[in-house]
Motif scaffolding. Structure first.
Motif, mmCIF file in Angstrom:
data_model
loop_
_atom_site.group_PDB
_atom_site.id
_atom_site.type_symbol
_atom_site.label_atom_id
_atom_site.label_comp_id
_atom_site.label_asym_id
_atom_site.label_seq_id
_atom_site.Cartn_x
_atom_site.Cartn_y
_atom_site.Cartn_z
ATOM 1 N N GLU A 73 -6.411 -2.899 -1.435
ATOM 2 C CA GLU A 73 -5.245 -2.116 -1.048
ATOM 3 C C GLU A 73 -5.066 -0.958 -2.028
ATOM 4 N N LYS A 74 -4.886 0.251 -1.485
ATOM 5 C CA LYS A 74 -4.631 1.423 -2.317
ATOM 6 C C LYS A 74 -3.131 1.514 -2.567
ATOM 7 N N ARG A 75 -2.740 1.469 -3.843
ATOM 8 C CA ARG A 75 -1.334 1.348 -4.199
ATOM 9 C C ARG A 75 -0.884 2.489 -5.106
ATOM 10 N N ASN A 76 0.345 2.930 -4.873
ATOM 11 C CA ASN A 76 0.944 3.930 -5.750
ATOM 12 C C ASN A 76 1.664 3.308 -6.936
ATOM 13 N N LEU A 77 1.885 2.000 -6.899
ATOM 14 C CA LEU A 77 2.728 1.373 -7.913
ATOM 15 C C LEU A 77 2.130 1.478 -9.319
ATOM 16 N N TYR A 78 0.811 1.700 -9.414
ATOM 17 C CA TYR A 78 0.192 1.807 -10.739
ATOM 18 C C TYR A 78 0.457 3.157 -11.404
ATOM 19 N N ASP A 79 1.024 4.092 -10.654
ATOM 20 C CA ASP A 79 1.324 5.412 -11.227
ATOM 21 C C ASP A 79 2.321 5.323 -12.375
ATOM 22 N N ARG A 80 3.076 4.242 -12.434
ATOM 23 C CA ARG A 80 4.102 4.107 -13.467
ATOM 24 C C ARG A 80 3.515 3.887 -14.862
ATOM 25 N N SER A 81 2.251 3.476 -14.934
ATOM 26 C CA SER A 81 1.655 3.113 -16.217
ATOM 27 C C SER A 81 0.456 3.993 -16.548
ATOM 28 N N ASP A 82 0.428 4.531 -17.768
ATOM 29 C CA ASP A 82 -0.708 5.315 -18.228
ATOM 30 C C ASP A 82 -1.973 4.472 -18.359
ATOM 31 N N TYR A 83 -1.802 3.153 -18.379
ATOM 32 C CA TYR A 83 -2.955 2.252 -18.512
ATOM 33 C C TYR A 83 -3.951 2.436 -17.370
ATOM 34 N N PHE A 84 -3.480 2.885 -16.213
ATOM 35 C CA PHE A 84 -4.339 3.016 -15.035
ATOM 36 C C PHE A 84 -4.788 4.452 -14.778
ATOM 37 N N LYS A 85 -4.460 5.359 -15.695
ATOM 38 C CA LYS A 85 -4.746 6.771 -15.455
ATOM 39 C C LYS A 85 -5.855 7.273 -16.361
ATOM 40 N N SER A 94 0.827 -1.195 0.000
ATOM 41 C CA SER A 94 0.000 0.000 0.000
ATOM 42 C C SER A 94 0.866 1.252 0.000
ATOM 43 N N GLU A 95 0.221 2.383 -0.235
ATOM 44 C CA GLU A 95 0.929 3.656 -0.260
ATOM 45 C C GLU A 95 1.527 4.025 1.093
ATOM 46 N N SER A 96 1.113 3.320 2.150
ATOM 47 C CA SER A 96 1.644 3.609 3.483
ATOM 48 C C SER A 96 2.922 2.831 3.798
ATOM 49 N N ASN A 97 3.335 1.928 2.887
ATOM 50 C CA ASN A 97 4.551 1.141 3.091
ATOM 51 C C ASN A 97 5.763 1.969 2.666
ATOM 52 N N ASN A 98 6.485 2.496 3.633
ATOM 53 C CA ASN A 98 7.620 3.372 3.335
ATOM 54 C C ASN A 98 8.780 2.647 2.663
ATOM 55 N N ASP A 99 8.828 1.328 2.786
ATOM 56 C CA ASP A 99 9.890 0.568 2.116
ATOM 57 C C ASP A 99 9.846 0.764 0.604
ATOM 58 N N LEU A 100 8.664 1.029 0.084
ATOM 59 C CA LEU A 100 8.523 1.176 -1.362
ATOM 60 C C LEU A 100 9.135 2.474 -1.871
ATOM 61 N N MET A 101 9.541 3.343 -0.936
ATOM 62 C CA MET A 101 10.215 4.583 -1.322
ATOM 63 C C MET A 101 11.709 4.368 -1.525
ATOM 64 N N SER A 102 12.188 3.175 -1.177
ATOM 65 C CA SER A 102 13.629 2.933 -1.179
ATOM 66 C C SER A 102 14.148 2.364 -2.497
ATOM 67 N N PHE A 103 13.267 2.132 -3.472
ATOM 68 C CA PHE A 103 13.726 1.605 -4.751
ATOM 69 C C PHE A 103 12.827 2.130 -5.864
ATOM 70 N N ASN A 104 13.256 1.912 -7.080
ATOM 71 C CA ASN A 104 12.534 2.394 -8.260
ATOM 72 C C ASN A 104 11.367 1.448 -8.562
ATOM 73 N N THR A 105 10.164 1.848 -8.198
ATOM 74 C CA THR A 105 9.002 0.962 -8.350
ATOM 75 C C THR A 105 8.547 0.828 -9.798
ATOM 76 N N SER A 106 9.175 1.559 -10.710
ATOM 77 C CA SER A 106 8.853 1.383 -12.129
ATOM 78 C C SER A 106 9.706 0.284 -12.763
#
Length: 229
Positions: free
Chosen positions: A75-87, A36-48
């Motif tokens: 779960e609300k996730r930021n990882l989909y921000d990498r793809s225009d498919y979800f926007k 989820s967007e609250s998992n700070n570990d996901l800020m430590s690497f390139n999620t794209s």
């Protein structure tokens, strides 16, 4: 049937957990994971980067002495921000709420049919960030028809199969694909229950916007009602 009674129906299909991954992997080797967007570990690497995702998942499993990491329903996730498919153009229509359960493990891991049914449809959904090879099964229990979706499979999994093929509970349905075919993710299974496919074939939204979540939450019940992880 209202949502509460439908969930009871699904939960009562089996008292025991219904495996969707190779039964040789013990349930003791499963561990839950938050993406989820609250998992700070996901800020430590390139999620794209699928390579960075795979390193993160592998490290998480090793530290936890586990073989499968699971979770993600609603779960609300930021990882989909990498793809225009979800926007979409409107911010409140951005699709970032996950509608299935993900099970993260090694590529080529066996994927099992959770319930007896037949192949409704299959498709290679090859948008960036999409399911990749996907199989949808149709089930009928107590005169109630519903569907299960298996996404991020290997390309071989959708070869030599046909719509209408009968599938038994526990059959090896497919194998997990790698990042080159699975939408550019670390290897994992997306498993989802769908009440009404809305005329879709081989595909169905696995991520919802906040605007539409009430509909999808009702139409896509918690997969853990069957998996019981």
């Amino acid at each position: 049937m209202n949502t509460e009674n439908y969930n009871i129906f699904l939960n009562e299909i089996s008292e025991k957990p219904l495996p969707v991954i190779d039964v040789e992997i013990s349930f003791n080797s499963y561990i839950d994971i938050s993406l989820s967007e609250s998992n700070n570990d996901l800020m430590s690497f390139n999620t794209s980067s699928s390579e960075e995702w795979e390193k993160y998942i592998t490290s998480f499993l090793e530290k936890s002495n586990a073989e499968i990491a699971f979770g993600g329903y609603l779960e609300k996730r930021n990882l989909y921000d990498r793809s225009d498919y979800f926007k979409n153009q409107l911010e409140n229509e951005k699709r970032n709420i996950h509608l299935g359960i993900d099970l993260w493990c090694k590529e080529n891991t066996k994927v099992l049919a959770v319930l007896e049914g037949e192949i409704h449809s299959f498709k290679f959904n090859n948008n960036y960030g999409d399911y990749g090879p996907t199989i949808i099964l149709k089930h009928e229990i107590n005169k109630i028809t519903f569907y299960t979706l298996y996404g991020h499979l290997s390309k071989e999994s959708i070869q030599n199969i046909n719509v209408g093929d009968k599938i038994l509970q526990g059959d090896v349905l497919a194998f997990l694909g790698d990042s080159s075919v699975n939408g550019d993710y670390a290897p994992h299974l997306h498993f989802q229950i769908i009440k009404d496919l809305q005329d879709n074939c081989g595909d169905y939204p696995g991520v919802s916007s906040s605007e539409n979540i009430d509909f999808y939450k009702n139409n896509c019940p918690n997969p853990n009602l069957l998996l019981k992880l």
